[in-house]
Write a protein that holds these residues in place. Structure first.
Motif, PDB file in Angstrom:
ATOM      1  N   ALA A  95      38.912 -95.436   7.930  1.00 19.32           N
ATOM      2  CA  ALA A  95      39.802 -95.079   9.032  1.00 19.32           C
ATOM      3  C   ALA A  95      41.268 -95.147   8.601  1.00 19.32           C
ATOM      4  CB  ALA A  95      39.560 -96.012  10.218  1.00 19.32           C
ATOM      5  N   LEU A  96      41.606 -96.205   7.858  1.00 20.01           N
ATOM      6  CA  LEU A  96      42.978 -96.363   7.373  1.00 20.01           C
ATOM      7  C   LEU A  96      43.376 -95.228   6.455  1.00 20.01           C
ATOM      8  CD1 LEU A  96      45.594 -98.020   7.008  1.00 20.01           C
ATOM      9  CD2 LEU A  96      44.427 -99.273   5.166  1.00 20.01           C
ATOM     10  N   MET A  97      42.512 -94.893   5.493  1.00 17.78           N
ATOM     11  CA  MET A  97      42.823 -93.830   4.542  1.00 17.78           C
ATOM     12  C   MET A  97      42.877 -92.467   5.219  1.00 17.78           C
ATOM     13  SD  MET A  97      43.453 -95.457   1.899  1.00 17.78           S
ATOM     14  CE  MET A  97      43.756 -94.004   0.873  1.00 17.78           C
ATOM     15  N   THR A  98      42.098 -92.284   6.276  1.00 11.83           N
ATOM     16  CA  THR A  98      42.130 -91.020   7.013  1.00 11.83           C
ATOM     17  C   THR A  98      43.491 -90.825   7.682  1.00 11.83           C
ATOM     18  OG1 THR A  98      39.754 -91.125   7.437  1.00 11.83           O
ATOM     19  CG2 THR A  98      41.061 -89.677   8.843  1.00 11.83           C
ATOM     20  N   ILE A  99      43.976 -91.877   8.357  1.00 10.71           N
ATOM     21  CA  ILE A  99      45.295 -91.811   9.002  1.00 10.71           C
ATOM     22  C   ILE A  99      46.387 -91.632   7.958  1.00 10.71           C
ATOM     23  CG2 ILE A  99      46.958 -93.065  10.427  1.00 10.71           C
ATOM     24  CD1 ILE A  99      44.596 -94.524  11.712  1.00 10.71           C
TER      25      ILE A  99
ATOM     26  N   PHE B   8      54.090 -90.256  15.348  1.00 11.79           N
ATOM     27  CA  PHE B   8      53.346 -90.927  16.414  1.00 11.79           C
ATOM     28  C   PHE B   8      53.673 -90.326  17.774  1.00 11.79           C
ATOM     29  CE2 PHE B   8      52.235 -94.250  19.448  1.00 11.79           C
ATOM     30  CZ  PHE B   8      50.961 -94.570  19.012  1.00 11.79           C
ATOM     31  N   PHE B   9      54.934 -89.951  17.996  1.00 10.52           N
ATOM     32  CA  PHE B   9      55.246 -89.317  19.276  1.00 10.52           C
ATOM     33  C   PHE B   9      54.546 -87.965  19.388  1.00 10.52           C
ATOM     34  CE2 PHE B   9      57.685 -86.468  21.988  1.00 10.52           C
ATOM     35  CZ  PHE B   9      57.646 -87.185  23.182  1.00 10.52           C
ATOM     36  N   GLY B  10      54.450 -87.255  18.261  1.00 12.43           N
ATOM     37  CA  GLY B  10      53.718 -85.987  18.285  1.00 12.43           C
ATOM     38  C   GLY B  10      52.266 -86.193  18.678  1.00 12.43           C
ATOM     39  N   SER B  11      51.660 -87.262  18.145  1.00 14.90           N
ATOM     40  CA  SER B  11      50.271 -87.569  18.507  1.00 14.90           C
ATOM     41  C   SER B  11      50.156 -87.966  19.977  1.00 14.90           C
ATOM     42  CB  SER B  11      49.737 -88.706  17.629  1.00 14.90           C
ATOM     43  OG  SER B  11      49.726 -88.326  16.272  1.00 14.90           O
ATOM     44  N   LYS B  12      51.175 -88.680  20.456  1.00 17.02           N
ATOM     45  CA  LYS B  12      51.169 -89.073  21.872  1.00 17.02           C
ATOM     46  C   LYS B  12      51.399 -87.860  22.776  1.00 17.02           C
ATOM     47  CE  LYS B  12      54.550 -91.346  23.945  1.00 17.02           C
ATOM     48  NZ  LYS B  12      55.491 -92.397  24.402  1.00 17.02           N
ATOM     49  N   PHE B  13      52.266 -86.966  22.333  1.00 16.92           N
ATOM     50  CA  PHE B  13      52.612 -85.789  23.131  1.00 16.92           C
ATOM     51  C   PHE B  13      51.415 -84.840  23.296  1.00 16.92           C
ATOM     52  CE2 PHE B  13      54.339 -81.459  23.577  1.00 16.92           C
ATOM     53  CZ  PHE B  13      55.143 -81.627  24.698  1.00 16.92           C
ATOM     54  N   ASN B  14      50.652 -84.649  22.210  1.00 19.98           N
ATOM     55  CA  ASN B  14      49.494 -83.748  22.308  1.00 19.98           C
ATOM     56  C   ASN B  14      48.197 -84.484  22.657  1.00 19.98           C
ATOM     57  OD1 ASN B  14      48.516 -84.904  19.890  1.00 19.98           O
ATOM     58  ND2 ASN B  14      49.578 -83.385  18.630  1.00 19.98           N
ATOM     59  N   HIS B  15      48.350 -85.795  22.984  1.00 17.31           N
ATOM     60  CA  HIS B  15      47.238 -86.627  23.472  1.00 17.31           C
ATOM     61  C   HIS B  15      46.153 -86.897  22.429  1.00 17.31           C
ATOM     62  CE1 HIS B  15      48.858 -86.411  27.506  1.00 17.31           C
ATOM     63  NE2 HIS B  15      48.913 -85.087  27.421  1.00 17.31           N
ATOM     64  N   SER B  16      46.438 -86.620  21.171  1.00 11.20           N
ATOM     65  CA  SER B  16      45.444 -86.950  20.141  1.00 11.20           C
ATOM     66  C   SER B  16      45.382 -88.443  19.865  1.00 11.20           C
ATOM     67  CB  SER B  16      45.759 -86.188  18.847  1.00 11.20           C
ATOM     68  OG  SER B  16      47.016 -86.580  18.322  1.00 11.20           O
TER      69      SER B  16
ATOM     70  N   LEU C  60      48.846 -99.871  10.821  1.00  7.51           N
ATOM     71  CA  LEU C  60      49.015 -99.859   9.370  1.00  7.51           C
ATOM     72  C   LEU C  60      49.054 -98.439   8.815  1.00  7.51           C
ATOM     73  CD1 LEU C  60      46.826-102.731   7.852  1.00  7.51           C
ATOM     74  CD2 LEU C  60      49.289-102.405   7.595  1.00  7.51           C
ATOM     75  N   GLY C  61      48.194 -97.577   9.331  1.00  9.91           N
ATOM     76  CA  GLY C  61      48.143 -96.204   8.847  1.00  9.91           C
ATOM     77  C   GLY C  61      49.464 -95.484   9.024  1.00  9.91           C
ATOM     78  N   TYR C  62      50.037 -95.595  10.218  1.00  8.52           N
ATOM     79  CA  TYR C  62      51.323 -94.938  10.478  1.00  8.52           C
ATOM     80  C   TYR C  62      52.457 -95.589   9.690  1.00  8.52           C
ATOM     81  CZ  TYR C  62      49.565 -91.929  14.195  1.00  8.52           C
ATOM     82  OH  TYR C  62      48.902 -90.942  14.889  1.00  8.52           O
ATOM     83  N   VAL C  63      52.449 -96.918   9.611  1.00 10.25           N
ATOM     84  CA  VAL C  63      53.524 -97.624   8.908  1.00 10.25           C
ATOM     85  C   VAL C  63      53.499 -97.315   7.410  1.00 10.25           C
ATOM     86  CG1 VAL C  63      54.342 -99.915   8.206  1.00 10.25           C
ATOM     87  CG2 VAL C  63      53.789 -99.467  10.593  1.00 10.25           C
TER      88      VAL C  63
ATOM     89  N   PHE D 266      61.613-100.584   9.257  1.00 13.44           N
ATOM     90  CA  PHE D 266      62.108 -99.434  10.013  1.00 13.44           C
ATOM     91  C   PHE D 266      60.993 -98.450  10.358  1.00 13.44           C
ATOM     92  CE2 PHE D 266      65.991-101.285   8.470  1.00 13.44           C
ATOM     93  CZ  PHE D 266      66.809-101.155   9.581  1.00 13.44           C
ATOM     94  N   ALA D 267      59.881 -98.514   9.647  1.00 14.15           N
ATOM     95  CA  ALA D 267      58.713 -97.760  10.084  1.00 14.15           C
ATOM     96  C   ALA D 267      58.185 -98.348  11.391  1.00 14.15           C
ATOM     97  CB  ALA D 267      57.628 -97.789   9.008  1.00 14.15           C
ATOM     98  N   LEU D 268      58.170 -99.672  11.485  1.00 17.99           N
ATOM     99  CA  LEU D 268      57.763-100.334  12.726  1.00 17.99           C
ATOM    100  C   LEU D 268      58.734-100.028  13.861  1.00 17.99           C
ATOM    101  CD1 LEU D 268      56.727-103.802  11.246  1.00 17.99           C
ATOM    102  CD2 LEU D 268      55.197-102.206  12.398  1.00 17.99           C
ATOM    103  N   ALA D 269      60.031-100.009  13.544  1.00 18.49           N
ATOM    104  CA  ALA D 269      61.028 -99.676  14.563  1.00 18.49           C
ATOM    105  C   ALA D 269      60.819 -98.247  15.060  1.00 18.49           C
ATOM    106  CB  ALA D 269      62.438 -99.841  13.983  1.00 18.49           C
ATOM    107  N   GLY D 270      60.471 -97.339  14.157  1.00 15.89           N
ATOM    108  CA  GLY D 270      60.178 -95.969  14.555  1.00 15.89           C
ATOM    109  C   GLY D 270      58.961 -95.893  15.461  1.00 15.89           C
ATOM    110  N   PHE D 271      57.964 -96.718  15.176  1.00 14.99           N
ATOM    111  CA  PHE D 271      56.764 -96.754  16.021  1.00 14.99           C
ATOM    112  C   PHE D 271      57.109 -97.202  17.438  1.00 14.99           C
ATOM    113  CE2 PHE D 271      53.212 -99.033  17.904  1.00 14.99           C
ATOM    114  CZ  PHE D 271      52.179 -98.124  17.760  1.00 14.99           C
ATOM    115  N   ILE D 272      57.930 -98.237  17.557  1.00 16.16           N
ATOM    116  CA  ILE D 272      58.328 -98.741  18.874  1.00 16.16           C
ATOM    117  C   ILE D 272      59.089 -97.669  19.648  1.00 16.16           C
ATOM    118  CG2 ILE D 272      59.738-100.467  20.070  1.00 16.16           C
ATOM    119  CD1 ILE D 272      59.108-102.376  17.718  1.00 16.16           C
ATOM    120  N   ASN D 273      59.997 -96.984  18.953  1.00 18.20           N
ATOM    121  CA  ASN D 273      60.746 -95.893  19.582  1.00 18.20           C
ATOM    122  C   ASN D 273      59.794 -94.807  20.079  1.00 18.20           C
ATOM    123  OD1 ASN D 273      63.554 -93.778  18.519  1.00 18.20           O
ATOM    124  ND2 ASN D 273      62.556 -94.004  20.464  1.00 18.20           N
ATOM    125  N   ALA D 274      58.790 -94.475  19.276  1.00 19.82           N
ATOM    126  CA  ALA D 274      57.845 -93.421  19.652  1.00 19.82           C
ATOM    127  C   ALA D 274      57.039 -93.799  20.887  1.00 19.82           C
ATOM    128  CB  ALA D 274      56.910 -93.127  18.487  1.00 19.82           C
ATOM    129  N   VAL D 275      56.672 -95.063  21.003  1.00 17.44           N
ATOM    130  CA  VAL D 275      55.900 -95.516  22.159  1.00 17.44           C
ATOM    131  C   VAL D 275      56.703 -95.354  23.446  1.00 17.44           C
ATOM    132  CG1 VAL D 275      54.853 -97.529  23.271  1.00 17.44           C
ATOM    133  CG2 VAL D 275      54.468 -97.108  20.840  1.00 17.44           C
TER     134      VAL D 275
END
Length: 257
Positions: free
Chosen positions: A9-13, A84-92, A108-111, A154-163
């Motif tokens: 799952a991790l390697m797929t993401i 991540f926002f793109g994934s949230k926007f298209n509901h994937s 972890l995958g996104y970071v 800053f990858a984590l900060a980007g994730f928080i912003n996307a949420v």
């Protein structure tokens, strides 16, 4: 899920994230090389020749570590927030959340995807900088650790912003009005010794000060702040961002609608 299934799952993401920014490399990798080249020419060659030495080094050598770190910060951040926002926007992202994939694997995958882009851009910018000046690695271990810690933070900060983002305009607010000022006031283009005591103390509230100075120490061997304290502050902010990101995933806040 078993450990093998979690790894798959991790390697797929991660593969999805890497293929995404490599597929549009003219938008994700090339702009950093062009922008940093302009910085090197304007601030290093043209203005730097008039400023003279700073911290015992030429102005070009002094600003290069800060510019490399600036590229790492912006690319690690922007990769995760946009993806991540793109994934949230298209509901994937909902498919991931209802799957048996643990939340920490998703994060972890996104970071790690953001970290790989930050590292790749760092290599590109470093190669470009060698056309303008010479860099002497003072402490390779410090360089590697600070680059990894910063890109993770800053990858984590980007994730928080996307949420928290509700639309595509929201993902540019933080980089424009928060991240960019913090970078420019983080000692990229100047030494903290040039500031009055009051403003030097105020600047120490800026986490980018510790990022830039720790990396500059690894490259040049000079820093305006204690190296140990800088590592401690970066580790603190990273742990805080990780646990808050996990909290957002575990509670499904602004994700499960």
């Amino acid at each position: 899920m078993s450990l093998r299934e979690q790894y798959i799952a991790l390697m797929t993401i991660l593969r999805k994230e890497i293929k995404r920014y490599l597929r549009i490399w003219t938008q994700t990798l090339l702009p950093s090389a062009i922008t940093m080249s302009l910085y090197f020419v304007i601030f290093g060659s043209l203005i730097g020749s008039r400023i003279g030495d700073m911290g015992g080094f030429t102005y070009m050598q002094f600003v290069v570590p800060g510019l490399i770190m600036m590229a790492i910060v912006t690319n690690s951040y922007s990769n995760v927030v946009s993806s991540f926002f793109g994934s949230k926007f298209n509901h994937s992202v909902e498919e991931l959340l209802v799957s048996p994939t643990p939340n920490y694997i998703i994060l972890l995958g996104y970071v790690i995807g953001g970290v790989t882009r930050g590292l790749l851009v760092a290599i590109i910018v470093t190669i470009v900088s060698l056309f303008f000046t010479q860099l002497h690695m003072h402490n390779f271990f410090v360089v590697v650790v600070i680059v990894l810690m910063t890109s993770i933070l800053f990858a984590l900060a980007g994730f928080i912003n996307a949420v928290y983002a509700n639309n595509f305009d929201d993902i540019s607010i933080i980089p424009t009005f928060v991240l960019t000022p913090l970078i420019y006031l983080g000692g990229v283009f100047y030494s903290m010794d040039l500031l009055p005591e009051f403003w030097a103390n105020v600047s120490k509230l800026n986490p980018l000060v510790y990022v830039v100075n720790a990396f500059r120490y690894g490259v040049l061997g000079v820093s305006d702040v204690s190296l140990g304290f800088a590592f401690g502050m970066i580790a603190f902010f990273t742990a805080l961002a990780w646990f808050y990101s996990m909290h957002l995933l575990n509670t499904g806040k602004r994700l499960r609608q």
